[in-house]
Motif scaffolding. Sequence first.
Motif, PDB file in Angstrom:
ATOM      1  N   GLY A 188       0.792  -1.229   0.000  1.00 16.93           N
ATOM      2  CA  GLY A 188       0.000   0.000   0.000  1.00 16.93           C
ATOM      3  C   GLY A 188       0.822   1.276   0.000  1.00 16.93           C
ATOM      4  O   GLY A 188       0.260   2.372  -0.013  1.00 16.93           O
ATOM      5  N   ASN A 189       2.168   1.170   0.017  1.00 15.43           N
ATOM      6  CA  ASN A 189       3.011   2.362   0.001  1.00 15.43           C
ATOM      7  C   ASN A 189       4.324   2.017  -0.701  1.00 15.43           C
ATOM      8  O   ASN A 189       5.237   1.459  -0.090  1.00 15.43           O
ATOM      9  N   SER A 190       4.433   2.350  -1.953  1.00 14.98           N
ATOM     10  CA  SER A 190       5.595   1.965  -2.754  1.00 14.98           C
ATOM     11  C   SER A 190       6.807   2.867  -2.533  1.00 14.98           C
ATOM     12  O   SER A 190       7.807   2.724  -3.220  1.00 14.98           O
ATOM     13  N   THR A 191       6.743   3.778  -1.560  1.00 16.44           N
ATOM     14  CA  THR A 191       7.865   4.680  -1.315  1.00 16.44           C
ATOM     15  C   THR A 191       8.772   4.213  -0.179  1.00 16.44           C
ATOM     16  O   THR A 191       9.804   4.828   0.071  1.00 16.44           O
ATOM     17  N   VAL A 192       8.388   3.144   0.514  1.00 18.91           N
ATOM     18  CA  VAL A 192       9.190   2.634   1.631  1.00 18.91           C
ATOM     19  C   VAL A 192       9.406   1.127   1.467  1.00 18.91           C
ATOM     20  O   VAL A 192       8.652   0.459   0.772  1.00 18.91           O
ATOM     21  N   PHE A 193      10.432   0.624   2.145  1.00 24.18           N
ATOM     22  CA  PHE A 193      10.807  -0.781   2.030  1.00 24.18           C
ATOM     23  C   PHE A 193      10.107  -1.623   3.090  1.00 24.18           C
ATOM     24  O   PHE A 193      10.054  -1.247   4.261  1.00 24.18           O
ATOM     25  N   ALA A 194       9.603  -2.774   2.668  1.00 19.85           N
ATOM     26  CA  ALA A 194       8.931  -3.706   3.573  1.00 19.85           C
ATOM     27  C   ALA A 194       9.948  -4.552   4.324  1.00 19.85           C
ATOM     28  O   ALA A 194      11.072  -4.762   3.857  1.00 19.85           O
ATOM     29  N   LEU A 195       9.541  -5.062   5.464  1.00 16.91           N
ATOM     30  CA  LEU A 195      10.364  -5.988   6.238  1.00 16.91           C
ATOM     31  C   LEU A 195      10.354  -7.355   5.563  1.00 16.91           C
ATOM     32  O   LEU A 195       9.368  -7.751   4.953  1.00 16.91           O
ATOM     33  N   GLN A 196      11.476  -8.086   5.708  1.00 19.21           N
ATOM     34  CA  GLN A 196      11.528  -9.474   5.257  1.00 19.21           C
ATOM     35  C   GLN A 196      11.260 -10.408   6.422  1.00 19.21           C
ATOM     36  O   GLN A 196      10.784 -11.508   6.242  1.00 19.21           O
ATOM     37  N   GLN A 197      11.587  -9.950   7.627  1.00 20.29           N
ATOM     38  CA  GLN A 197      11.327 -10.725   8.828  1.00 20.29           C
ATOM     39  C   GLN A 197      10.885  -9.764   9.917  1.00 20.29           C
ATOM     40  O   GLN A 197      11.405  -8.648  10.014  1.00 20.29           O
ATOM     41  N   GLY A 198       9.950 -10.198  10.733  1.00 27.65           N
ATOM     42  CA  GLY A 198       9.493  -9.358  11.828  1.00 27.65           C
ATOM     43  C   GLY A 198       8.832 -10.185  12.912  1.00 27.65           C
ATOM     44  O   GLY A 198       8.484 -11.350  12.704  1.00 27.65           O
ATOM     45  N   THR A 199       8.667  -9.564  14.055  1.00 30.05           N
ATOM     46  CA  THR A 199       8.052 -10.209  15.209  1.00 30.05           C
ATOM     47  C   THR A 199       6.632  -9.684  15.370  1.00 30.05           C
ATOM     48  O   THR A 199       6.405  -8.477  15.295  1.00 30.05           O
ATOM     49  N   MET A 231      10.956   0.666   6.269  1.00 27.31           N
ATOM     50  CA  MET A 231      12.243   1.352   6.300  1.00 27.31           C
ATOM     51  C   MET A 231      12.343   2.364   5.174  1.00 27.31           C
ATOM     52  O   MET A 231      11.838   2.147   4.077  1.00 27.31           O
ATOM     53  N   MET A 232      13.032   3.461   5.472  1.00 31.69           N
ATOM     54  CA  MET A 232      13.291   4.510   4.490  1.00 31.69           C
ATOM     55  C   MET A 232      14.804   4.665   4.338  1.00 31.69           C
ATOM     56  O   MET A 232      15.540   4.544   5.316  1.00 31.69           O
ATOM     57  N   ILE A 233      15.269   4.943   3.117  1.00 37.60           N
ATOM     58  CA  ILE A 233      16.678   5.233   2.858  1.00 37.60           C
ATOM     59  C   ILE A 233      16.754   6.632   2.269  1.00 37.60           C
ATOM     60  O   ILE A 233      16.140   6.925   1.243  1.00 37.60           O
ATOM     61  N   LYS A 234      17.528   7.481   2.925  1.00 38.39           N
ATOM     62  CA  LYS A 234      17.620   8.898   2.560  1.00 38.39           C
ATOM     63  C   LYS A 234      18.986   9.224   1.968  1.00 38.39           C
ATOM     64  O   LYS A 234      20.015   8.774   2.470  1.00 38.39           O
ATOM     65  N   ASP A 235      18.986  10.010   0.900  1.00 31.63           N
ATOM     66  CA  ASP A 235      20.210  10.598   0.369  1.00 31.63           C
ATOM     67  C   ASP A 235      20.462  11.841   1.219  1.00 31.63           C
ATOM     68  O   ASP A 235      19.717  12.820   1.143  1.00 31.63           O
ATOM     69  N   ALA A 278      16.135   4.830   8.321  1.00 29.36           N
ATOM     70  CA  ALA A 278      15.246   5.052   9.458  1.00 29.36           C
ATOM     71  C   ALA A 278      14.018   4.162   9.303  1.00 29.36           C
ATOM     72  O   ALA A 278      13.625   3.815   8.189  1.00 29.36           O
ATOM     73  N   MET A 279      13.431   3.826  10.418  1.00 27.21           N
ATOM     74  CA  MET A 279      12.202   3.037  10.418  1.00 27.21           C
ATOM     75  C   MET A 279      11.017   3.989  10.528  1.00 27.21           C
ATOM     76  O   MET A 279      11.069   4.982  11.254  1.00 27.21           O
ATOM     77  N   LYS A 280       9.954   3.684   9.790  1.00 30.55           N
ATOM     78  CA  LYS A 280       8.760   4.530   9.764  1.00 30.55           C
ATOM     79  C   LYS A 280       7.571   3.746  10.315  1.00 30.55           C
ATOM     80  O   LYS A 280       7.359   2.589   9.951  1.00 30.55           O
ATOM     81  N   ILE A 281       6.808   4.391  11.185  1.00 26.49           N
ATOM     82  CA  ILE A 281       5.615   3.774  11.758  1.00 26.49           C
ATOM     83  C   ILE A 281       4.478   3.876  10.739  1.00 26.49           C
ATOM     84  O   ILE A 281       4.058   4.962  10.361  1.00 26.49           O
ATOM     85  N   MET A 282       4.003   2.728  10.272  1.00 26.54           N
ATOM     86  CA  MET A 282       2.935   2.680   9.274  1.00 26.54           C
ATOM     87  C   MET A 282       1.571   2.459   9.930  1.00 26.54           C
ATOM     88  O   MET A 282       0.540   2.843   9.391  1.00 26.54           O
ATOM     89  N   LYS A 283       1.572   1.797  11.096  1.00 24.73           N
ATOM     90  CA  LYS A 283       0.370   1.599  11.923  1.00 24.73           C
ATOM     91  C   LYS A 283       0.826   1.661  13.372  1.00 24.73           C
ATOM     92  O   LYS A 283       1.912   1.170  13.704  1.00 24.73           O
TER      93      LYS A 283
END
Length: 177
Positions: A98-109, A118-122, A153-158
Amino acid sequence: MKSIFKIGMLAAAISVSCSAFAASTPGVQINFKGSMVSSSCNVSVNQGQSTVDIGQVDTSGLSLGETSPEIPFTVDISDCPSSVTSARLDFEGNAFSGNSTVFALQQGTGNQMDHIAMMIKDVNSGSYYKPNVAPNTGKNLTNGAISFPLAAAMKIMKEGVDEGDYMVSTSLHVLYN
């Protein structure tokens, strides 16, 4: 002489029968692809460390849409041939649902998979890399080298992120001009 003639006739008969057999068999297409380069550059992430440790993120003070403190890291490109004048980075990975501007987790708890991204900034431009989208323009190399200062940085999505470990993976591709 007769034996040479017989061997020649036998060879001709075999090649005709093989040709007829090969023509009646359906073909299979095989594709080959690659890239031609004169030589490559050396690429290093965080001076050879391929893992960027974001550390512990205190989510108690973060609300929906907010991010954790940025963790700096660098991508250094060096020893490029003179034919390479610029480079750009492409971080390939899964986009958050639902948000193609940030990276999804591959593993999580727990609920982390759909609660944080996750976001990657220049750091120089202030712009963010999107999953699987390389910038249109490259950055010029100086004496066959360039350093890209970046931050993750990690972004809170919910809201209500569960505690525990997580992992995000990207594949870095350097595109040269």
